[in-house]
Design a protein around this motif. Structure first.
Motif, PDB file in Angstrom:
ATOM      1  N   LYS A   1       2.520   5.948   7.715  1.00  9.91           N
ATOM      2  CA  LYS A   1       0.998   6.056   7.846  1.00  9.91           C
ATOM      3  C   LYS A   1       0.399   5.540   6.267  1.00  9.91           C
ATOM      4  O   LYS A   1       0.892   6.071   5.229  1.00  9.91           O
ATOM      5  CB  LYS A   1       0.314   7.268   8.114  1.00  9.91           C
ATOM      6  CG  LYS A   1      -1.121   7.555   7.960  1.00  9.91           C
ATOM      7  CD  LYS A   1      -1.522   9.054   8.013  1.00  9.91           C
ATOM      8  CE  LYS A   1      -3.083   9.144   7.795  1.00  9.91           C
ATOM      9  NZ  LYS A   1      -3.105   9.257   6.489  1.00  9.91           N
ATOM     10  N   THR A   2      -0.464   4.670   6.106  1.00 11.68           N
ATOM     11  CA  THR A   2      -1.075   4.332   4.852  1.00 11.68           C
ATOM     12  C   THR A   2      -1.917   5.435   4.561  1.00 11.68           C
ATOM     13  O   THR A   2      -2.725   5.983   5.202  1.00 11.68           O
ATOM     14  CB  THR A   2      -2.024   3.134   5.235  1.00 11.68           C
ATOM     15  OG1 THR A   2      -1.118   1.968   5.638  1.00 11.68           O
ATOM     16  CG2 THR A   2      -2.543   2.700   3.799  1.00 11.68           C
TER      17      THR A   2
ATOM     18  N   ARG B   1       0.811  -1.153  -0.045  1.00 10.98           N
ATOM     19  CA  ARG B   1       0.047  -0.018   0.041  1.00 10.98           C
ATOM     20  C   ARG B   1       0.736   1.333  -0.015  1.00 10.98           C
ATOM     21  O   ARG B   1       1.813   1.361   0.632  1.00 10.98           O
ATOM     22  CB  ARG B   1      -1.018  -0.046   1.225  1.00 10.98           C
ATOM     23  CG  ARG B   1      -1.911  -1.010   1.284  1.00 10.98           C
ATOM     24  CD  ARG B   1      -3.094  -0.840   0.361  1.00 10.98           C
ATOM     25  NE  ARG B   1      -3.801   0.402   0.738  1.00 10.98           N
ATOM     26  CZ  ARG B   1      -4.592   0.409   1.694  1.00 10.98           C
ATOM     27  NH1 ARG B   1      -5.063  -0.660   2.315  1.00 10.98           N
ATOM     28  NH2 ARG B   1      -5.338   1.750   1.773  1.00 10.98           N
ATOM     29  N   SER B   2       0.409   2.377  -0.486  1.00  8.47           N
ATOM     30  CA  SER B   2       1.033   3.572  -0.571  1.00  8.47           C
ATOM     31  C   SER B   2       1.119   4.352   0.757  1.00  8.47           C
ATOM     32  O   SER B   2       0.011   4.235   1.556  1.00  8.47           O
ATOM     33  CB  SER B   2       0.330   4.540  -1.607  1.00  8.47           C
ATOM     34  OG  SER B   2       0.308   4.151  -2.661  1.00  8.47           O
ATOM     35  N   ALA B   3       2.391   4.596   1.453  1.00  7.54           N
ATOM     36  CA  ALA B   3       2.274   5.095   2.769  1.00  7.54           C
ATOM     37  C   ALA B   3       3.408   6.196   2.795  1.00  7.54           C
ATOM     38  O   ALA B   3       4.154   6.302   1.893  1.00  7.54           O
ATOM     39  CB  ALA B   3       2.732   3.910   3.677  1.00  7.54           C
TER      40      ALA B   3
END
Length: 249
Positions: free
Chosen positions: A42-43, A34-36
């Motif tokens: 933090k996602t 996931r992009s974080a």
């Protein structure tokens, strides 16, 4: 409407290119995870991932920890959008999709070279493979092998031209004068542009490099024999417009 739609598509692609620009040099996967935030981990939510608009709304900072989101991400998104819009507006008939594909690949390579002085061989190989595929498809469509032959000849000429320059410099000066990724990149560009495009790209890239050196000198930057410039970036800047205006090899 078509140009605007292409801009949206390009910005979405640019978001992926921006993430690749950060993840690839760090050895992280560019297709999984996931992009974080790189600062706090933090996602990111969907509203934080809207190309261009999220960066502007958050003023280039993470909403969680306030860590800066580099302008490279914004540049990748805007650059990819401009590539798509430029392809729709100016590319020759039948070459629009190919122009987008070439432009997005060159944009990523140009940004990597400008930021990290690095031209990954796997991305260069992908540029070669896509160029051969496009040339072969065009050859099949017109029933003539000439486009494919010119693509292969351009690839060989592009690689050989810069390799010979690097070899001669090394023999004369006793040290490296060109990055190892530049000849393969020029070979990949040659696959897309053909022999004539190779010559024009080298001339144009050299001119841009000289202008950049002059600009740095005027700005008061100290330059020496060890100073380096991202030649790959200069070549990419020239190569894409040549394809857009000239079309197939």
């Amino acid at each position: 409407m078509l140009i605007a739609g292409a801009g949206v598509l390009g910005a979405i692609v640019g978001s992926f290119l921006g993430a690749t620009l950060v993840r690839l040099p760090a050895g992280r996967s560019v297709v999984t995870g996931r992009s974080a935030c790189d600062g706090c981990g933090k996602t990111l939510s969907a509203r934080e991932l809207v190309p261009v608009l999220s960066w502007l709304a958050q003023r280039g900072k993470c909403r969680g920890c306030g860590a800066p989101i580099g302008a490279w991400q914004l540049g990748a998104e805007i650059g990819a959008a401009l590539v798509a819009m430029g392809a729709v507006a100016f590319a020759m008939q039948g070459t629009v999709l190919a122009a987008m594909l070439l432009g997005w690949q060159l944009l990523l390579l140009a940004l990597l070279d400008a930021r990290h002085m690095w031209l990954p061989r796997m991305l260069t190989a992908l540029l070669v493979a896509s160029g051969v595929t496009v040339a072969a498809t065009h050859a099949y469509a017109i029933g003539d092998l000439l486009p494919l032959e010119l693509a292969l000849l351009g690839g060989a000429l592009g690689f050989a031209a810069l390799w010979l320059v690097a070899f001669a410099y090394r023999r004369v000066r006793g040290r490296e004068g060109m990055g190892g990724g530049d000849p393969p990149l020029m070979g990949a560009i040659g696959v897309w542009l053909g022999p004539q495009g190779v010559i024009l790209t080298i001339l144009g890239g050299t001119l841009i490099g000289l202008v950049a050196v002059l600009a740095l000198f005027v700005a008061g930057r100290k330059l020496s024999a060890d100073s380096v410039l991202p030649l790959g970036t200069c070549l990419a800047i020239v190569a894409w417009p040549l394809f857009v205006w000239g079309g197939w090899v």
